[in-house]
Enzyme design. Structure first.
Site, PDB file in Angstrom:
ATOM      1  N   GLU A 103       0.825  -1.204   0.073  1.00 41.37           N
ATOM      2  CA  GLU A 103      -0.037  -0.061  -0.154  1.00 41.37           C
ATOM      3  C   GLU A 103       0.991   1.248  -0.030  1.00 41.37           C
ATOM      4  O   GLU A 103       2.069   1.453   0.622  1.00 41.37           O
ATOM      5  CB  GLU A 103      -0.904   0.200   1.203  1.00 41.37           C
ATOM      6  CG  GLU A 103      -1.644   1.331   1.337  1.00 41.37           C
ATOM      7  CD  GLU A 103      -2.504   1.009   2.643  1.00 41.37           C
ATOM      8  OE1 GLU A 103      -3.086   2.231   3.176  1.00 41.37           O
ATOM      9  OE2 GLU A 103      -2.850   0.025   3.531  1.00 41.37           O
ATOM     10  N   ASP A 105      -0.001   5.606   0.506  1.00 41.68           N
ATOM     11  CA  ASP A 105      -1.166   6.581   0.487  1.00 41.68           C
ATOM     12  C   ASP A 105      -0.804   7.942   0.700  1.00 41.68           C
ATOM     13  O   ASP A 105       0.213   8.353   1.375  1.00 41.68           O
ATOM     14  CB  ASP A 105      -2.167   5.880   1.448  1.00 41.68           C
ATOM     15  CG  ASP A 105      -1.247   5.251   2.753  1.00 41.68           C
ATOM     16  OD1 ASP A 105      -1.925   4.478   3.311  1.00 41.68           O
ATOM     17  OD2 ASP A 105      -0.382   5.852   3.043  1.00 41.68           O
ATOM     18  N   GLU A 107      -2.740  10.782   3.058  1.00 39.01           N
ATOM     19  CA  GLU A 107      -3.724  10.549   4.253  1.00 39.01           C
ATOM     20  C   GLU A 107      -3.816  12.141   4.561  1.00 39.01           C
ATOM     21  O   GLU A 107      -2.700  12.607   5.225  1.00 39.01           O
ATOM     22  CB  GLU A 107      -3.577   9.651   5.218  1.00 39.01           C
ATOM     23  CG  GLU A 107      -3.621   8.251   4.951  1.00 39.01           C
ATOM     24  CD  GLU A 107      -3.049   7.367   5.937  1.00 39.01           C
ATOM     25  OE1 GLU A 107      -4.156   6.539   6.521  1.00 39.01           O
ATOM     26  OE2 GLU A 107      -2.132   7.533   6.683  1.00 39.01           O
TER      27      GLU A 107
END
Length: 328
Positions: A103, A105, A107
């Site tokens: 993963e 990401d 955020e």
């Protein structure tokens, strides 16, 4: 329609200026949240809402093995402490448990005003992550849409904001560092975590985020052979350009507020290879009692399943390096 026919279609589509005019349901579908997700402007914009009852999220329709993934986002403008707005790629099947997964990401951690947002980035590679790097934004992310991009091939992962690279995670498997190699889909969501970010003042809500620009330029991963998705590994895609490197250094010098490599470099082999000399010097100064205001405390890793795009192969060959959005 074969690969080359689709590529020609994309070339014409991009040349005519409609590259980001894909409608939401062409490449994505609602994942959770019910009526807290609204499709607006005839499918060109998606609104995600969170209140004390629920947040919302969506995901791409297919998995990918490499590519260039972008999303235009406008974040909630209220006092949004405790609200987390996301855009990321993940290998865990929709509804599955995020254990030993891949993963990476974006955020966005809300604050008491729009300029108090913190951008938390993280990379998971067959493990539990803990590779946070955090940034203060140099613009109001709630006033208008900004472009957030992830580029992934067999050499590196690059995080971009409005064309400026802010983070690079290199493939260091030669020294034993795990690197994302599983197929991944795109997810986006708005949620909250009292345990991670503290309580939310729900009287300030509901909190609303907007997304647009639903095109995807990636390799559709429909084969167990990873080499089928090595299209993005040309020489020009292996390193940042000199101008990108300059902007990368500037952003990290002026806006990065936390780096896991500064905090625990000996715990991560890639930090000992890729950790820039000037950051090592700053870290040494901090440890000796000099001003350490550029680094905040460590962040607790948090992953909430926040699911999968009709494939359109890349038109990169017609236009060279895809990061033409960089503004000088």
């Amino acid at each position: 329609m074969d690969y080359y026919a689709i590529s020609l279609f994309l070339i014409l589509f991009v040349a005519c200026g409609y590259a980001d005019e894909f409608l939401f349901d062409q490449n994505y579908y609602p994942q959770w949240g019910g009526d807290h997700l609204s499709v607006l402007d005839q499918g060109r914009v998606v609104q995600l809402l969170i209140d004390e009852h629920s947040g919302a999220g969506f995901c791409s329709k297919h998995n990918f093995g490499s590519g260039y993934f972008r999303m235009m986002m406008k974040l909630p403008s209220n006092h949004s402490q405790g609200i987390i707005t996301t855009f990321y790629l993940i290998s865990t099947p929709v509804g599955g448990q995020a254990t030993n997964h891949d993963e990476f990401d974006f955020e966005f951690l809300g604050g008491h005003n729009p300029m108090a947002y913190t951008l938390n980035t993280n990379v998971f590679a067959n493990d539990n992550g803990h590779r946070e790097q955090q940034f203060r934004l140099w613009f109001d992310p709630t006033a208008d849409f900004h472009k957030y991009e992830l580029f992934w091939n067999q050499y590196h992962i690059v995080f971009f904001i409005d064309g400026t690279p802010i983070r690079v995670f290199k493939n260091n498997t030669n020294i034993g560092v795990s690197y994302p190699s599983n197929s991944m889909h795109i997810e986006a969501s708005i949620w909250n975590s009292t345990e991670w970010q503290g309580p939310v003042d729900w009287s300030q809500g509901p909190f609303v985020a907007h997304y647009r620009g639903f095109s995807i330029d990636g390799c559709n991963y429909d084969t167990p052979n990873p080499e089928a998705c090595h299209y993005w590994n040309a020489d020009k895609d292996r390193n940042l350009s000199p101008e990108q490197q300059r902007r990368y250094r500037d952003v990290r010098k002026n806006y990065m507020v936390y780096d896991y490599c500064s905090n625990n470099p000996k715990n991560f082999a890639e930090c000992l290879v890729d950790f820039p000399t000037e950051e090592r010097i700053q870290d040494d100064m901090n440890n000796m009692g000099f001003d350490s205001s550029s680094n905040s405390g460590g962040m607790r890793t948090s992953t909430l399943r926040k699911g999968a795009a009709t494939f359109f192969p890349s038109a990169r060959d017609a236009f060279g390096y895809i990061h033409e959005e960089i503004n000088t």
